[in-house]
Write a protein that holds these residues in place. Sequence first.
Motif, PDB file in Angstrom:
ATOM      1  N   LEU A   1       4.982   8.246  -4.211  1.00 52.25           N
ATOM      2  CA  LEU A   1       5.095   7.850  -5.604  1.00 52.25           C
ATOM      3  C   LEU A   1       5.361   6.362  -5.762  1.00 52.25           C
ATOM      4  CD1 LEU A   1       7.060  10.872  -7.104  1.00 52.25           C
ATOM      5  CD2 LEU A   1       4.597  10.519  -6.891  1.00 52.25           C
ATOM      6  N   LYS A   2       5.942   5.729  -4.774  1.00 55.01           N
ATOM      7  CA  LYS A   2       6.240   4.292  -4.860  1.00 55.01           C
ATOM      8  C   LYS A   2       4.982   3.448  -4.671  1.00 55.01           C
ATOM      9  CE  LYS A   2       8.988   0.667  -2.604  1.00 55.01           C
ATOM     10  NZ  LYS A   2       7.865  -0.091  -2.010  1.00 55.01           N
ATOM     11  N   ASP A   3       4.223   3.717  -3.612  1.00 52.81           N
ATOM     12  CA  ASP A   3       3.054   2.880  -3.277  1.00 52.81           C
ATOM     13  C   ASP A   3       1.751   3.419  -3.848  1.00 52.81           C
ATOM     14  OD1 ASP A   3       4.580   1.058  -1.687  1.00 52.81           O
ATOM     15  OD2 ASP A   3       4.603   2.551  -0.088  1.00 52.81           O
ATOM     16  N   GLY A   4       1.627   4.735  -4.009  1.00 56.80           N
ATOM     17  CA  GLY A   4       0.385   5.320  -4.497  1.00 56.80           C
ATOM     18  C   GLY A   4      -0.434   5.900  -3.362  1.00 56.80           C
ATOM     19  N   LEU A   5      -1.740   5.593  -3.345  1.00 55.52           N
ATOM     20  CA  LEU A   5      -2.670   6.163  -2.374  1.00 55.52           C
ATOM     21  C   LEU A   5      -2.798   5.254  -1.167  1.00 55.52           C
ATOM     22  CD1 LEU A   5      -5.544   7.138  -4.852  1.00 55.52           C
ATOM     23  CD2 LEU A   5      -3.373   8.296  -4.429  1.00 55.52           C
ATOM     24  N   LEU A   6      -2.771   5.853   0.034  1.00 56.89           N
ATOM     25  CA  LEU A   6      -2.810   5.082   1.272  1.00 56.89           C
ATOM     26  C   LEU A   6      -3.888   5.622   2.205  1.00 56.89           C
ATOM     27  CD1 LEU A   6       1.057   5.079   1.874  1.00 56.89           C
ATOM     28  CD2 LEU A   6      -0.278   3.191   0.922  1.00 56.89           C
ATOM     29  N   ALA A   7      -4.346   4.771   3.116  1.00 51.68           N
ATOM     30  CA  ALA A   7      -5.329   5.166   4.133  1.00 51.68           C
ATOM     31  C   ALA A   7      -4.894   4.599   5.477  1.00 51.68           C
ATOM     32  CB  ALA A   7      -6.721   4.657   3.768  1.00 51.68           C
ATOM     33  N   HIS A   8      -5.367   5.224   6.557  1.00 56.51           N
ATOM     34  CA  HIS A   8      -5.013   4.748   7.896  1.00 56.51           C
ATOM     35  C   HIS A   8      -5.839   3.541   8.324  1.00 56.51           C
ATOM     36  CE1 HIS A   8      -2.218   7.900   8.973  1.00 56.51           C
ATOM     37  NE2 HIS A   8      -3.073   8.819   8.562  1.00 56.51           N
ATOM     38  N   ASP A   9      -6.984   3.351   7.694  1.00 59.68           N
ATOM     39  CA  ASP A   9      -7.955   2.356   8.148  1.00 59.68           C
ATOM     40  C   ASP A   9      -8.282   1.402   7.008  1.00 59.68           C
ATOM     41  OD1 ASP A   9     -11.182   1.825   8.278  1.00 59.68           O
ATOM     42  OD2 ASP A   9     -10.252   1.720  10.262  1.00 59.68           O
ATOM     43  N   LEU A  10      -8.321   0.101   7.284  1.00 59.63           N
ATOM     44  CA  LEU A  10      -8.572  -0.890   6.233  1.00 59.63           C
ATOM     45  C   LEU A  10      -9.958  -0.728   5.625  1.00 59.63           C
ATOM     46  CD1 LEU A  10      -7.019  -4.079   7.894  1.00 59.63           C
ATOM     47  CD2 LEU A  10      -6.025  -2.657   6.088  1.00 59.63           C
ATOM     48  N   ASP A  11     -10.964  -0.444   6.459  1.00 61.30           N
ATOM     49  CA  ASP A  11     -12.320  -0.270   5.938  1.00 61.30           C
ATOM     50  C   ASP A  11     -12.422   0.979   5.075  1.00 61.30           C
ATOM     51  OD1 ASP A  11     -13.234  -2.559   7.161  1.00 61.30           O
ATOM     52  OD2 ASP A  11     -13.905  -1.527   8.973  1.00 61.30           O
ATOM     53  N   ASP A  12     -11.739   2.037   5.486  1.00 60.98           N
ATOM     54  CA  ASP A  12     -11.725   3.269   4.693  1.00 60.98           C
ATOM     55  C   ASP A  12     -11.052   3.015   3.350  1.00 60.98           C
ATOM     56  OD1 ASP A  12     -11.945   5.984   4.001  1.00 60.98           O
ATOM     57  OD2 ASP A  12     -10.016   6.465   4.916  1.00 60.98           O
ATOM     58  N   ALA A  13      -9.954   2.275   3.370  1.00 61.30           N
ATOM     59  CA  ALA A  13      -9.253   1.953   2.125  1.00 61.30           C
ATOM     60  C   ALA A  13     -10.158   1.174   1.176  1.00 61.30           C
ATOM     61  CB  ALA A  13      -7.989   1.153   2.423  1.00 61.30           C
TER      62      ALA A  13
ATOM     63  N   LYS B   1       0.497  15.617   3.042  1.00 63.13           N
ATOM     64  CA  LYS B   1       0.223  14.176   3.007  1.00 63.13           C
ATOM     65  C   LYS B   1       1.189  13.413   2.099  1.00 63.13           C
ATOM     66  CE  LYS B   1      -4.686  14.573   4.119  1.00 63.13           C
ATOM     67  NZ  LYS B   1      -6.072  14.207   3.721  1.00 63.13           N
ATOM     68  N   TRP B   2       1.967  14.136   1.299  1.00 65.23           N
ATOM     69  CA  TRP B   2       2.943  13.482   0.421  1.00 65.23           C
ATOM     70  C   TRP B   2       4.050  12.873   1.274  1.00 65.23           C
ATOM     71  CZ3 TRP B   2       3.565  13.678  -5.152  1.00 65.23           C
ATOM     72  CH2 TRP B   2       2.448  14.234  -5.805  1.00 65.23           C
ATOM     73  N   ASP B   3       4.394  11.656   0.947  1.00 70.76           N
ATOM     74  CA  ASP B   3       5.468  10.921   1.628  1.00 70.76           C
ATOM     75  C   ASP B   3       5.156  10.646   3.094  1.00 70.76           C
ATOM     76  OD1 ASP B   3       7.002  10.839  -0.719  1.00 70.76           O
ATOM     77  OD2 ASP B   3       7.854  12.800  -0.296  1.00 70.76           O
ATOM     78  N   ALA B   4       3.888  10.827   3.504  1.00 69.58           N
ATOM     79  CA  ALA B   4       3.472  10.428   4.844  1.00 69.58           C
ATOM     80  C   ALA B   4       3.249   8.917   4.865  1.00 69.58           C
ATOM     81  CB  ALA B   4       2.199  11.172   5.243  1.00 69.58           C
ATOM     82  N   SER B   5       3.068   8.360   6.046  1.00 69.38           N
ATOM     83  CA  SER B   5       2.896   6.916   6.172  1.00 69.38           C
ATOM     84  C   SER B   5       1.465   6.579   6.571  1.00 69.38           C
ATOM     85  CB  SER B   5       3.863   6.343   7.211  1.00 69.38           C
ATOM     86  OG  SER B   5       3.621   6.923   8.475  1.00 69.38           O
ATOM     87  N   ALA B   6       0.976   5.461   6.077  1.00 74.78           N
ATOM     88  CA  ALA B   6      -0.324   4.917   6.450  1.00 74.78           C
ATOM     89  C   ALA B   6      -0.304   3.427   6.139  1.00 74.78           C
ATOM     90  CB  ALA B   6      -1.455   5.624   5.709  1.00 74.78           C
ATOM     91  N   VAL B   7      -1.137   2.662   6.812  1.00 72.28           N
ATOM     92  CA  VAL B   7      -1.004   1.208   6.784  1.00 72.28           C
ATOM     93  C   VAL B   7      -1.661   0.547   5.579  1.00 72.28           C
ATOM     94  CG1 VAL B   7      -3.076   0.796   8.181  1.00 72.28           C
ATOM     95  CG2 VAL B   7      -1.181  -0.860   8.238  1.00 72.28           C
ATOM     96  N   ALA B   8      -2.744   1.130   5.067  1.00 74.80           N
ATOM     97  CA  ALA B   8      -3.575   0.416   4.087  1.00 74.80           C
ATOM     98  C   ALA B   8      -3.396   0.974   2.682  1.00 74.80           C
ATOM     99  CB  ALA B   8      -5.048   0.505   4.491  1.00 74.80           C
TER     100      ALA B   8
END
Length: 257
Positions: free
Chosen positions: A182-194, A215-222
């Motif tokens: 809820l803080k950051d929104g939608l995330l992806a593991h890969d910059l190109d995918d994002a 997938k809620w509250d999971a971590s991803a870089v992009a």
Amino acid sequence: MNTDERHRLIGELLRHRDQMTVDELMTACGASGATIRRDLDVLALHGVLRRVHGGARSLVLRGENPAYGQRELEDHAVKVRIAAGVAAMLQDRGHIWLDSGTTATEIARQLRQRDMTIMPMSLRAVSILSPEDAPAGRRPELLMPGGSLIPGEMSFRGPMTESNIRSLRFDTAVVTPCALNLKDGLLAHDLDDAAVKRAGLESAGRVIVACAGSKWDASAVALVASLDAVDAIVTDRRLSPEEHAHLAQHSVEAVIV
């Protein structure tokens, strides 16, 4: 425990441990050594793991997105429910942008006999959405994005993909993030995918997010986009009053399946 349940459990165990022996998996699954060895051979063919002497080794580096074959085993029943929920929100003759990934593949199965125009982001979805025996008017018209094809994922990436997406306007974008909070929104593991996901949602009048509760509250870089860019989230997560209030504050409809 049936075969699918064992496969999911083995995949989940190897996400948390780099390597496990056949004996350890026999104990965890309550199955014979011969059964576990057959399971490992099948999962190795799907790219979930690598067979080693006496057991199996994970192919996923820590912090890395699991392989498609492994993700396909996880939360399958949940993804089917989410896919049905998303399909019910889409109108015939609409123009749809469809993300890549295992949840998007299930959504494609729900749309394979619908009269609409779809731009799918993976060849897996393309093969599902183009049945040769479906009559005209009972199958989608497909728009292909072009660009680079990612091995294993069979999904499109790169500047050509993004440019072709941005040249069109869709009624709805269906986005399947790798993680959501809820803080950051939608995330992806890969910059190109994002970048591809961002192009899709920015080219649509409405954005539906399909996201399993795992997938809620999971971590991803992009970072893909904040919740301000989202119109609805279809999920199996039972939201707390605080989460409902947060989504309502951002005018996001929550559809629980």
